[in-house]
Design a protein around this motif. Structure first.
Motif, PDB file in Angstrom:
ATOM      1  N   ALA A 122      45.922  41.308  40.755  1.00  0.00           N
ATOM      2  CA  ALA A 122      45.014  40.330  41.359  1.00  0.00           C
ATOM      3  C   ALA A 122      45.396  40.140  42.821  1.00  0.00           C
ATOM      4  N   GLN A 123      44.448  39.681  43.601  1.00  0.00           N
ATOM      5  CA  GLN A 123      44.675  39.436  45.016  1.00  0.00           C
ATOM      6  C   GLN A 123      43.920  38.171  45.417  1.00  0.00           C
ATOM      7  N   ALA A 124      44.583  37.312  46.161  1.00  0.00           N
ATOM      8  CA  ALA A 124      43.911  36.131  46.714  1.00  0.00           C
ATOM      9  C   ALA A 124      43.228  36.538  48.014  1.00  0.00           C
ATOM     10  N   VAL A 125      42.011  36.053  48.225  1.00  0.00           N
ATOM     11  CA  VAL A 125      41.251  36.377  49.425  1.00  0.00           C
ATOM     12  C   VAL A 125      40.838  35.069  50.094  1.00  0.00           C
ATOM     13  N   ILE A 126      41.422  34.777  51.247  1.00  0.00           N
ATOM     14  CA  ILE A 126      41.074  33.563  51.975  1.00  0.00           C
ATOM     15  C   ILE A 126      39.622  33.660  52.438  1.00  0.00           C
ATOM     16  N   LYS A 127      38.862  32.605  52.194  1.00  0.00           N
ATOM     17  CA  LYS A 127      37.414  32.569  52.470  1.00  0.00           C
ATOM     18  C   LYS A 127      36.677  33.678  51.713  1.00  0.00           C
ATOM     19  N   VAL A 136      41.362  41.635  39.789  1.00  0.00           N
ATOM     20  CA  VAL A 136      40.763  40.315  39.977  1.00  0.00           C
ATOM     21  C   VAL A 136      40.942  39.873  41.431  1.00  0.00           C
ATOM     22  N   LEU A 137      39.847  39.412  42.023  1.00  0.00           N
ATOM     23  CA  LEU A 137      39.875  38.864  43.378  1.00  0.00           C
ATOM     24  C   LEU A 137      39.620  37.367  43.284  1.00  0.00           C
ATOM     25  N   ILE A 138      40.518  36.585  43.858  1.00  0.00           N
ATOM     26  CA  ILE A 138      40.472  35.134  43.720  1.00  0.00           C
ATOM     27  C   ILE A 138      40.275  34.482  45.075  1.00  0.00           C
ATOM     28  N   ASP A 139      39.351  33.523  45.120  1.00  0.00           N
ATOM     29  CA  ASP A 139      39.126  32.809  46.372  1.00  0.00           C
ATOM     30  C   ASP A 139      40.326  31.919  46.669  1.00  0.00           C
ATOM     31  N   GLU A 180      42.973  41.748  57.548  1.00  0.00           N
ATOM     32  CA  GLU A 180      41.641  42.157  57.104  1.00  0.00           C
ATOM     33  C   GLU A 180      41.651  42.409  55.605  1.00  0.00           C
ATOM     34  N   PHE A 181      40.567  42.004  54.951  1.00  0.00           N
ATOM     35  CA  PHE A 181      40.463  42.211  53.503  1.00  0.00           C
ATOM     36  C   PHE A 181      40.054  43.647  53.213  1.00  0.00           C
ATOM     37  N   ILE A 182      40.813  44.315  52.354  1.00  0.00           N
ATOM     38  CA  ILE A 182      40.487  45.689  51.954  1.00  0.00           C
ATOM     39  C   ILE A 182      40.108  45.665  50.476  1.00  0.00           C
TER      40      ILE A 182
END
Length: 195
Positions: free
Chosen positions: A118-123, A104-107, A2-4
């Motif tokens: 930074a964090q990669a966020v799937i979808k 930074v949040l990256i798709d 889950e994305f937090i």
């Protein structure tokens, strides 16, 4: 997983458009939204009509605390490969922000090297408003560039297929060859120019 949402006040969302096309730059955008000026209707740019994207683009570029673009040109894509060129374009988008984000949040599933966490966020373009905004800014920017390219090379139909390898585009590529804007390392273009 889950994305937090991270506990930071200045969060930039980053997304790219144009990894799959055979022509033009890969375009990235970074957006820091203003919590005091909410934007209704942010979503993954691919799920919005062109008219809705254009309207949201104007709202985002007017209301965001800060936004910027980054890009990697076809020659860079050919030299680095599309993944590394995309990471470079994302780094450029973040570096071009006039306000430095705290986070930074990256798709997607990987992050470029950045000077802040930074964090990669799937979808992520469907989950995180900042990434949705970035996806809209990047898509509208690249689509406009394809419309301009269409004026220069009307026979290729860039305004319609946006450079993606549609049957029409592949047919024109084999008939007419590649323009200087085509990515020479991509297999269909390689075939068309006889490499």
């Amino acid at each position: 997983m889950e994305f937090i949402y991270p506990q930071a006040s200045l969060i930039a969302g980053v997304d790219e458009v144009g990894r799959g096309p055979l022509v033009g730059a890969v375009v990235t955008a970074a957006v820091i939204l203003d919590p005091l000026r909410p934007i209704v209707g942010l979503a993954d740019s691919k799920k919005l009509s062109e008219k809705r994207r254009e309207a949201l683009y104007l709202e985002i570029t007017e209301k965001a605390l800060c936004w910027s673009l980054g890009r990697a040109e076809p020659a860079e894509i050919d030299q680095l490969n599309i993944l590394h060129a995309t990471m470079l374009a994302m780094q450029r988008a973040v570096a071009n922000l006039l306000i430095s984000p705290e986070y930074v949040l990256i798709d997607g599933n990987r992050c470029p090297k950045l000077p802040m966490p930074a964090q990669a966020v799937i979808k992520g373009d469907g989950l995180v408003a900042e990434i949705s905004a970035a996806s809209i800014v990047a898509k509208v920017t690249r689509d406009r560039e394809m419309a301009e390219l269409d004026q220069l090379f009307p026979e290729y139909g860039f305004a319609k297929h946006k450079g993606y390898p549609t049957a029409f585009h592949l047919e024109k590529l084999s008939q007419l060859g590649a323009t200087e804007h085509h990515r020479k390392s991509f297999a269909p273009v390689k075939r068309a120019i006889g490499f």
